[in-house]
Scaffold this motif. Sequence first.
Motif, PDB file in Angstrom:
ATOM      1  N   UNK A 154       0.842  -1.207   0.000  1.00  0.00           N
ATOM      2  CA  UNK A 154       0.000   0.000   0.000  1.00  0.00           C
ATOM      3  C   UNK A 154       0.874   1.252   0.000  1.00  0.00           C
ATOM      4  N   UNK A 155       1.958   1.214   0.774  1.00  0.00           N
ATOM      5  CA  UNK A 155       2.887   2.339   0.814  1.00  0.00           C
ATOM      6  C   UNK A 155       3.503   2.567  -0.577  1.00  0.00           C
ATOM      7  N   UNK A 156       3.883   1.480  -1.223  1.00  0.00           N
ATOM      8  CA  UNK A 156       4.454   1.557  -2.569  1.00  0.00           C
ATOM      9  C   UNK A 156       3.463   2.205  -3.541  1.00  0.00           C
ATOM     10  N   UNK A 157       2.202   1.810  -3.451  1.00  0.00           N
ATOM     11  CA  UNK A 157       1.180   2.360  -4.357  1.00  0.00           C
ATOM     12  C   UNK A 157       0.951   3.847  -4.095  1.00  0.00           C
ATOM     13  N   UNK A 169      10.412   4.967  -4.865  1.00  0.00           N
ATOM     14  CA  UNK A 169       9.554   3.847  -5.253  1.00  0.00           C
ATOM     15  C   UNK A 169      10.369   2.563  -5.303  1.00  0.00           C
ATOM     16  N   UNK A 170      11.576   2.661  -5.861  1.00  0.00           N
ATOM     17  CA  UNK A 170      12.453   1.485  -5.889  1.00  0.00           C
ATOM     18  C   UNK A 170      12.852   1.073  -4.470  1.00  0.00           C
ATOM     19  N   UNK A 171      12.992   2.068  -3.591  1.00  0.00           N
ATOM     20  CA  UNK A 171      13.370   1.758  -2.208  1.00  0.00           C
ATOM     21  C   UNK A 171      12.279   0.964  -1.487  1.00  0.00           C
ATOM     22  N   UNK A 172      11.005   1.246  -1.797  1.00  0.00           N
ATOM     23  CA  UNK A 172       9.939   0.462  -1.156  1.00  0.00           C
ATOM     24  C   UNK A 172       9.952  -0.977  -1.656  1.00  0.00           C
ATOM     25  N   UNK A 173      10.284  -1.178  -2.927  1.00  0.00           N
ATOM     26  CA  UNK A 173      10.412  -2.548  -3.438  1.00  0.00           C
ATOM     27  C   UNK A 173      11.561  -3.276  -2.747  1.00  0.00           C
ATOM     28  N   UNK A 175      12.643  -2.637   0.205  1.00  0.00           N
ATOM     29  CA  UNK A 175      12.204  -2.877   1.570  1.00  0.00           C
ATOM     30  C   UNK A 175      11.333  -4.130   1.647  1.00  0.00           C
ATOM     31  N   UNK A 176      10.475  -4.325   0.658  1.00  0.00           N
ATOM     32  CA  UNK A 176       9.657  -5.534   0.611  1.00  0.00           C
ATOM     33  C   UNK A 176      10.534  -6.778   0.493  1.00  0.00           C
ATOM     34  N   UNK A 177      11.562  -6.708  -0.339  1.00  0.00           N
ATOM     35  CA  UNK A 177      12.467  -7.853  -0.509  1.00  0.00           C
ATOM     36  C   UNK A 177      13.219  -8.158   0.785  1.00  0.00           C
ATOM     37  N   UNK A 178      13.680  -7.101   1.451  1.00  0.00           N
ATOM     38  CA  UNK A 178      14.439  -7.309   2.686  1.00  0.00           C
ATOM     39  C   UNK A 178      13.571  -7.922   3.790  1.00  0.00           C
ATOM     40  N   UNK A 179      12.326  -7.449   3.934  1.00  0.00           N
ATOM     41  CA  UNK A 179      11.450  -8.019   4.956  1.00  0.00           C
ATOM     42  C   UNK A 179      11.113  -9.474   4.627  1.00  0.00           C
ATOM     43  N   UNK A 234      17.146   1.070   5.280  1.00  0.00           N
ATOM     44  CA  UNK A 234      16.248   1.345   4.156  1.00  0.00           C
ATOM     45  C   UNK A 234      15.096   2.251   4.586  1.00  0.00           C
ATOM     46  N   UNK A 235      14.557   2.010   5.773  1.00  0.00           N
ATOM     47  CA  UNK A 235      13.484   2.863   6.288  1.00  0.00           C
ATOM     48  C   UNK A 235      13.994   4.289   6.497  1.00  0.00           C
ATOM     49  N   UNK A 236      15.201   4.426   7.059  1.00  0.00           N
ATOM     50  CA  UNK A 236      15.799   5.746   7.267  1.00  0.00           C
ATOM     51  C   UNK A 236      15.963   6.473   5.928  1.00  0.00           C
TER      52      UNK A 236
END
Length: 561
Positions: A154-157, A169-173, A175-179, A234-236
């Motif tokens: 949802x954050x990415x969207x 936008x790439x950073x949220x992707x 972040x998804x991979x890391x989690x 990544x969040x920072x």
Amino acid sequence: RYACAQRLQQQVVQPDLLSSFDKVQAAAELPALAQAWRERRWLGDKDTLPQALSESVWQSIQADPYHCPKGQSAHAGCPFHLARAEVDTSHVLVVNHALLLADLASGNSILPEPSECIYVIDEAHHLPDVGRDFFAGSALLNFDLKPWQERLQKLHQQLQKLLPQHSAIRDTLKLQDLTADFYAQLKPIQSLLGKNPQWFDKANTWRFVDAQLPELISRQAEPLTELSSKILQSIEKLFQALLEQLNDGKIRSASLTPLQQELSALETKFSAQNQLWQAWTVPQQPHVSQARWLDQQESGIIGHACPLSVNFQLDDLLFSKAYAALLCSATLSSLNSFEGIKRELGLYDHPGVRTLQVASPFAYAERGLIHIPKLAFEPTAEQFTAELIQVLPNYLDKSAGNLVLFASYWQMEEVAAALRKQGWSLLVQGEAGRQSLLDLHQMRIDGGEGSILFGTQSFSEGLDLPGALLTNLIITKLPFAVPTSPFEEAMAEAITKRGGNPFLLLTVPATARKLVQACGRLLRKEQDFGRIVILDRRLVTKSYGNAMLAALPPFQRQIDG
């Protein structure tokens, strides 16, 4: 511990991200809170909230560097920044132990450098425990990743709509991979926990003896530490990117807030994971330095790591760098000795340590009496509670201010129920709020009546009942802590392995300190007077009792044969 004025106002207008339960509280409480802030009847800090807020409601309005940047004009007048401005211009700062340690650990981001400070640490006997709590780690182990992945999606969207061409936008992707990678590393541990329900005792805990983790958990600790660190980085990075866009005028503050709240929730979760797994990577051989255990709750299984001692951390952050430190407390010594607290604080061999035991201004012998009656049973006997019910009325004074201290809730409630059947009017801890009980107690005394307060350990420290509010103090049992918590078991285990006696080195000094605190409730001003009745004969029948008795203030003594 401070609110952000802008976030508070936003939640008043639109508390979208709160649960249905919290929305009800927010709608009822936050408008009045915002008004109190505008009129400066409330200074914006958590400690002086006019009414208690749930933790999730407080988190929705609290200030942090991401939600409340000083550079934004809308936040310049927020409570945190106003308080911070006072710090910068003040010569004397009053802070609690937790803030002091947090600031020292973060490199003095709020308070001055230790070399520029003279620290006066009151109630310093609490500092080791506060330090252990601060440097401990705990995190939920069997959480489900799916809801968090949905929130990240949802954050990415949302970012795609706001900043269609931005690198965030790439950073949220990423972040998804890391989690997802983190969860994959955690999955075998979740499977291990699911296959071993027999680990958990009646208290729903499982302690790792000698802090030795199962091989699988130990093997996964390092990659989980590394992945959680990458997630936090990544969040920072995302936070900073969003702030840059806000400063450039490309995102409105109202659009940014829900994104920041999602990132804050994720940061809180993985900060806890990182702290736990980092602690679990520390080798525990040849010397055990931590207590490690699992705790099974309704929310799931929580892993814990707590240092057995924080003396190195305290010395590194505080004592070795401070211009000077004065540690004081009415119970800093135990059994008339400073050795225990010096050992706990890491000051046992410190060349700069000086100790001073200051005599009290109270005329104890003239103003009070300690009475130890003769009882048939000691508190360890099954018949003690029945005897307590029988003899306690003999020592209550219906026309005076009474405080009866118990070592356990169940015993207090059992005695209270029995005495009420006999017609006694009692104010019992837990049946109303602490302040409500104290107000009613004072109302009765001020009205010329007597009053009887029943309380447990929390009423034996920090409770101020001067003058007629307390002239008859009854201690039903020596306040021994039952060493059943995983931390206490680990401490006892470590002392035993070093050839020491945990009862004599830990339990007796701690109990003596609590007993002195309890007796300290009686005389609060020089003109006060009264009586202390201790219904525990172990003070005169056990070898350690004489030392405890000698450590008490020099009241008159009446010890029945």
